[in-house]
Design a protein around this motif. Structure first.
Motif, PDB file in Angstrom:
ATOM      1  N   ARG A  11       0.843  -1.193   0.000  1.00 51.45           N
ATOM      2  CA  ARG A  11       0.000   0.000   0.000  1.00 51.45           C
ATOM      3  C   ARG A  11       0.884   1.249   0.000  1.00 51.45           C
ATOM      4  O   ARG A  11       0.916   2.004   0.959  1.00 51.45           O
ATOM      5  N   ASN A  12       1.643   1.417  -1.041  1.00 52.38           N
ATOM      6  CA  ASN A  12       2.452   2.617  -1.192  1.00 52.38           C
ATOM      7  C   ASN A  12       2.551   2.963  -2.666  1.00 52.38           C
ATOM      8  O   ASN A  12       1.899   2.348  -3.519  1.00 52.38           O
ATOM      9  N   LYS A  13       3.377   3.950  -2.979  1.00 59.70           N
ATOM     10  CA  LYS A  13       3.475   4.441  -4.346  1.00 59.70           C
ATOM     11  C   LYS A  13       4.063   3.415  -5.306  1.00 59.70           C
ATOM     12  O   LYS A  13       3.888   3.527  -6.526  1.00 59.70           O
ATOM     13  N   LEU A  14       4.768   2.415  -4.798  1.00 59.22           N
ATOM     14  CA  LEU A  14       5.334   1.388  -5.669  1.00 59.22           C
ATOM     15  C   LEU A  14       4.258   0.470  -6.236  1.00 59.22           C
ATOM     16  O   LEU A  14       4.500  -0.237  -7.215  1.00 59.22           O
ATOM     17  N   SER A  15       3.077   0.464  -5.622  1.00 65.16           N
ATOM     18  CA  SER A  15       2.009  -0.398  -6.097  1.00 65.16           C
ATOM     19  C   SER A  15       1.616  -0.056  -7.531  1.00 65.16           C
ATOM     20  O   SER A  15       1.398  -0.958  -8.355  1.00 65.16           O
ATOM     21  N   GLU A  16       1.522   1.238  -7.855  1.00 69.48           N
ATOM     22  CA  GLU A  16       1.135   1.639  -9.212  1.00 69.48           C
ATOM     23  C   GLU A  16       2.190   1.244 -10.234  1.00 69.48           C
ATOM     24  O   GLU A  16       1.874   0.844 -11.351  1.00 69.48           O
ATOM     25  N   LYS A  17       3.459   1.358  -9.850  1.00 63.74           N
ATOM     26  CA  LYS A  17       4.549   0.974 -10.754  1.00 63.74           C
ATOM     27  C   LYS A  17       4.481  -0.511 -11.089  1.00 63.74           C
ATOM     28  O   LYS A  17       4.589  -0.913 -12.254  1.00 63.74           O
ATOM     29  N   LEU A  18       4.275  -1.342 -10.070  1.00 62.64           N
ATOM     30  CA  LEU A  18       4.221  -2.781 -10.287  1.00 62.64           C
ATOM     31  C   LEU A  18       2.914  -3.190 -10.949  1.00 62.64           C
ATOM     32  O   LEU A  18       2.876  -4.175 -11.699  1.00 62.64           O
ATOM     33  N   LEU A  19       1.832  -2.458 -10.685  1.00 63.52           N
ATOM     34  CA  LEU A  19       0.572  -2.752 -11.358  1.00 63.52           C
ATOM     35  C   LEU A  19       0.695  -2.517 -12.854  1.00 63.52           C
ATOM     36  O   LEU A  19       0.211  -3.308 -13.673  1.00 63.52           O
ATOM     37  N   SER A  20       1.363  -1.437 -13.230  1.00 63.36           N
ATOM     38  CA  SER A  20       1.611  -1.184 -14.649  1.00 63.36           C
ATOM     39  C   SER A  20       2.500  -2.267 -15.250  1.00 63.36           C
ATOM     40  O   SER A  20       2.303  -2.699 -16.387  1.00 63.36           O
ATOM     41  N   ALA A  21       3.490  -2.733 -14.475  1.00 61.02           N
ATOM     42  CA  ALA A  21       4.373  -3.795 -14.959  1.00 61.02           C
ATOM     43  C   ALA A  21       3.611  -5.093 -15.180  1.00 61.02           C
ATOM     44  O   ALA A  21       3.941  -5.875 -16.073  1.00 61.02           O
ATOM     45  N   SER A  22       2.582  -5.351 -14.378  1.00 61.09           N
ATOM     46  CA  SER A  22       1.800  -6.570 -14.548  1.00 61.09           C
ATOM     47  C   SER A  22       0.949  -6.540 -15.802  1.00 61.09           C
ATOM     48  O   SER A  22       0.512  -7.585 -16.282  1.00 61.09           O
ATOM     49  N   VAL A  23       0.707  -5.349 -16.344  1.00 63.21           N
ATOM     50  CA  VAL A  23      -0.128  -5.213 -17.534  1.00 63.21           C
ATOM     51  C   VAL A  23       0.710  -5.144 -18.799  1.00 63.21           C
ATOM     52  O   VAL A  23       0.467  -5.860 -19.769  1.00 63.21           O
ATOM     53  N   ILE A  24       1.708  -4.279 -18.807  1.00 63.12           N
ATOM     54  CA  ILE A  24       2.506  -4.068 -20.017  1.00 63.12           C
ATOM     55  C   ILE A  24       3.926  -4.596 -19.889  1.00 63.12           C
ATOM     56  O   ILE A  24       4.711  -4.494 -20.822  1.00 63.12           O
ATOM     57  N   GLY A  25       4.276  -5.164 -18.735  1.00 60.59           N
ATOM     58  CA  GLY A  25       5.630  -5.659 -18.531  1.00 60.59           C
ATOM     59  C   GLY A  25       6.568  -4.552 -18.071  1.00 60.59           C
ATOM     60  O   GLY A  25       6.333  -3.374 -18.318  1.00 60.59           O
ATOM     61  N   MET A  26       7.638  -4.934 -17.408  1.00 66.19           N
ATOM     62  CA  MET A  26       8.612  -3.965 -16.933  1.00 66.19           C
ATOM     63  C   MET A  26       9.452  -3.448 -18.092  1.00 66.19           C
ATOM     64  O   MET A  26       9.760  -4.181 -19.037  1.00 66.19           O
ATOM     65  N   ASP A  27       9.821  -2.185 -17.992  1.00 67.64           N
ATOM     66  CA  ASP A  27      10.735  -1.593 -18.967  1.00 67.64           C
ATOM     67  C   ASP A  27      12.130  -2.165 -18.733  1.00 67.64           C
ATOM     68  O   ASP A  27      12.632  -2.176 -17.607  1.00 67.64           O
ATOM     69  N   THR A  28      12.756  -2.648 -19.798  1.00 70.53           N
ATOM     70  CA  THR A  28      14.086  -3.235 -19.641  1.00 70.53           C
ATOM     71  C   THR A  28      15.116  -2.222 -19.170  1.00 70.53           C
ATOM     72  O   THR A  28      16.182  -2.606 -18.674  1.00 70.53           O
ATOM     73  N   GLU A  29      14.826  -0.918 -19.325  1.00 69.67           N
ATOM     74  CA  GLU A  29      15.734   0.096 -18.806  1.00 69.67           C
ATOM     75  C   GLU A  29      15.789   0.068 -17.281  1.00 69.67           C
ATOM     76  O   GLU A  29      16.744   0.559 -16.681  1.00 69.67           O
ATOM     77  N   ASP A  30      14.758  -0.491 -16.646  1.00 73.18           N
ATOM     78  CA  ASP A  30      14.712  -0.577 -15.190  1.00 73.18           C
ATOM     79  C   ASP A  30      15.450  -1.794 -14.652  1.00 73.18           C
ATOM     80  O   ASP A  30      15.562  -1.952 -13.435  1.00 73.18           O
ATOM     81  N   LEU A  31      15.919  -2.679 -15.530  1.00 71.68           N
ATOM     82  CA  LEU A  31      16.677  -3.848 -15.085  1.00 71.68           C
ATOM     83  C   LEU A  31      18.109  -3.429 -14.798  1.00 71.68           C
ATOM     84  O   LEU A  31      18.923  -3.233 -15.712  1.00 71.68           O
ATOM     85  N   LEU A  32      18.426  -3.291 -13.522  1.00 71.97           N
ATOM     86  CA  LEU A  32      19.762  -2.846 -13.129  1.00 71.97           C
ATOM     87  C   LEU A  32      20.784  -3.972 -13.211  1.00 71.97           C
ATOM     88  O   LEU A  32      21.934  -3.755 -13.612  1.00 71.97           O
ATOM     89  N   TYR A  33      20.382  -5.162 -12.828  1.00 74.13           N
ATOM     90  CA  TYR A  33      21.353  -6.260 -12.768  1.00 74.13           C
ATOM     91  C   TYR A  33      20.638  -7.580 -12.999  1.00 74.13           C
ATOM     92  O   TYR A  33      19.528  -7.808 -12.503  1.00 74.13           O
TER      93      TYR A  33
END
Length: 536
Positions: free
Chosen positions: A293-315
């Motif tokens: 229940r924080n601001k990261l929820s929206e980021k991960l919710l978007s990732a569950s729909v369209i997938g994570m941006d590969t630019e966000d893969l640090l390692y």
């Protein structure tokens, strides 16, 4: 006096309208609701059609969804319109006569209510959409439900909720443009770990042995609605908000310009055939998004729909190489939240260990890594991601959230050196999770050694003894956004400049033997008592 009396005592109808408008404005702006109401009153099926998800062809990896799944989605809009807005075959009344009933229906499904009530309304919609399930509806205004859900029914219910979240993002996914050529193809996420979590919570599946190799199609014992509600309130707490989010989004789309709406839907391109090649699958991202229940929820919710941006893969260890030094070269300077996922398999030979069975655990941090010899951090979450999902938030008792210790650049003798590696929870020497320097071995201890994160097992059949496992892959995703990534790039450029300056050698200083440090050292060794004066 008569005028003031009429002004100070509005009619019951005006008083109710004011109350309903005040309550509705907390969820959605009144001008937008006015436009949505006027457009929903134009035809008999205007509101049911507006509350239906965008057309799409949904499927599972390698197999089609249950035969009745698309029928449930087709009945979703009419079920919501009928249960909350009283829409059957007739259209909504126009003018103020229909405005207040429209607001009543909107507030029944979108106003802030207890999470258990929101979930009950969502289950009523699920049953009202034609889902063949054991949910029994109670004929009252409170929306109470009873009955039992089989594992397949739970999976279909979760897929319906995911489609509701997908529809909120579908109109914002940019495609290639061009003419509309029919429904888009959408790959449904894997929700086996969530279904297993619900069954284990209700006692329908054994936590230790029953989760390995379990499949949704295998069936099994069902879960009572009350037990399912208890699981939702303790794990995917955001599931109850799916209905209100969905209705608000559909009304925004209804109030938007029709040309823009058709253009946005026609350019949707959401074929997720390549999104699940990482440890962070869309199903796992959705499960984590529902559990925080924080601001990261929206980021991960978007990732569950369209997938994570590969630019966000640090390692990623399989790409960037295993080891703490390789890891540090990729995450150093990133001052933002991160999600670390670790895949491993337990070694055989231990009585409390399932041999040669792969599992995935994760850590969600609120800040970046620092090289220290002590624990640090302000908040974080542990999670079991495969084969079963379980989220472990902070306990509030201790703050040993993170530990990242590299070999010091200037080494000195230490009688009791601190371990080199990554750790989360516990204390030094008794870490809840410890990943060694080579990223080849991970040690998972029982929750009794940890007061930072809440109790719960991270891997099946964990037992009380430490579980040692071989690491298969490690992923680190940056969740801080573009600004945090730019700051890391600036930091890395600055460090590269400093490193280059330290490597540079002034050749003019060593052009002459007389001025070289080697000659000075040789002279001191030959006659150290000679009085010398430094040249200025």
């Amino acid at each position: 006096m008569g005028a003031s009396s009429s002004t100070g005592n509005p009619s019951p109808e005006a008083h109710e309208q004011r109350e309903q408008e005040t309550l509705a404005s907390a969820a959605l702006s009144l001008p937008l609701l006015r436009v949505a109401f006027s457009r929903s009153a134009t035809a008999a099926n205007a509101l049911p059609d507006a509350l239906a998800p965008p057309p799409a062809s949904f499927r599972l990896p390698g197999s089609p969804p249950p035969p009745h799944f698309h029928d449930i989605l087709a009945g979703l809009g009419p079920a919501i319109a009928s249960q909350f807005f009283g829409h059957g075959a007739a259209a909504a009344p126009e003018g103020d006569a229909g405005w207040v009933p429209f607001l009543r229906g909107f507030n029944r499904c979108c106003a802030r209510v207890p999470a258990s009530h929101s979930l009950a309304l969502l289950l009523r919609v699920y049953a009202g959409a034609g889902a063949p399930c054991g949910v029994q509806l109670q004929p009252d205004e409170d929306g109470k439900v009873a009955g039992e859900l089989t594992p397949e029914e739970i999976a279909v219910f979760l897929w319906m909720c995911w489609v509701m979240a997908w529809s909120a993002s579908a109109s914002r996914v940019a495609g290639d443009g061009g003419e509309k050529s029919g429904p888009v193809a959408v790959l449904l996420p894997d929700v086996t770990h969530l279904v297993l979590s619900a069954l284990v919570s209700a006692g329908a599946v054994a936590d230790d042995a029953g989760v390995w190799g379990w499949d949704i199609s295998s069936g099994g014992k069902g879960v009572k609605v009350q037990e399912f509600t208890s699981w939702v309130l303790s794990t995917p707490v955001g599931l109850g908000n799916c209905l209100s989010r969905y209705v608000r989004d559909r009304f925004r789309s209804l109030a938007a310009d029709s040309v823009e709406q058709e253009s946005s839907v026609s350019t949707v391109n959401t074929t997720f055939d390549t999104s699940d090649v990482y440890l962070l699958t869309r199903g796992r991202a959705w499960a984590i998004a529902l559990s925080i229940r924080n601001k990261l929820s929206e980021k991960l919710l978007s990732a569950s729909v369209i997938g994570m941006d590969t630019e966000d893969l640090l390692y990623r260890s399989s790409v960037h190489g295993k080891g703490l030094s390789r890891f540090w070269s990729r995450v150093e300077g990133y001052k933002g939240p991160m999600l670390i996922l670790l895949s491993a398999f337990s070694k055989s030979g231990g009585e409390n260990v399932d041999s040669d069975r792969r599992w995935v655990i994760g850590v969600l941090t609120e800040e970046g890594f620092e090289s220290k010899d002590t624990f640090y951090g302000s908040s974080g979450f542990l999670c079991a991601a495969h084969p079963i999902f379980r989220m472990l938030p902070p306990s509030g008792k201790e703050k040993n959230f993170m530990y990242c210790h590299l070999h010091p650049q200037i080494r000195a003798y230490e009688a009791n050196p601190n371990p080199v590696g990554l750790a989360f929870g516990g204390t030094i020497g008794n870490e809840r999770i410890f990943l060694d320097e080579d990223f080849s071995r991970v040690l998972v201890r029982h929750h009794a050694v940890d007061k930072t994160y809440q109790h719960g097992s991270l891997i099946p059949n964990q037992g009380y003894l430490p579980v040692e496992a071989s690491v298969l892959d490690v992923e680190v995703w940056g969740l801080g956004g573009e600004a945090t990534k730019r700051q890391q790039n600036v930091y890395k450029k600055r460090e590269d400049i400093f490193s280059e300056q330290r490597r540079k050698v002034d050749l003019k200083t060593f052009a002459s033997w007389e001025d070289s440090p080697e000659k000075m050292m040789m002279d001191m060794m030959s006659d150290p008592n000679t009085v010398r004066r430094e040249d200025r």
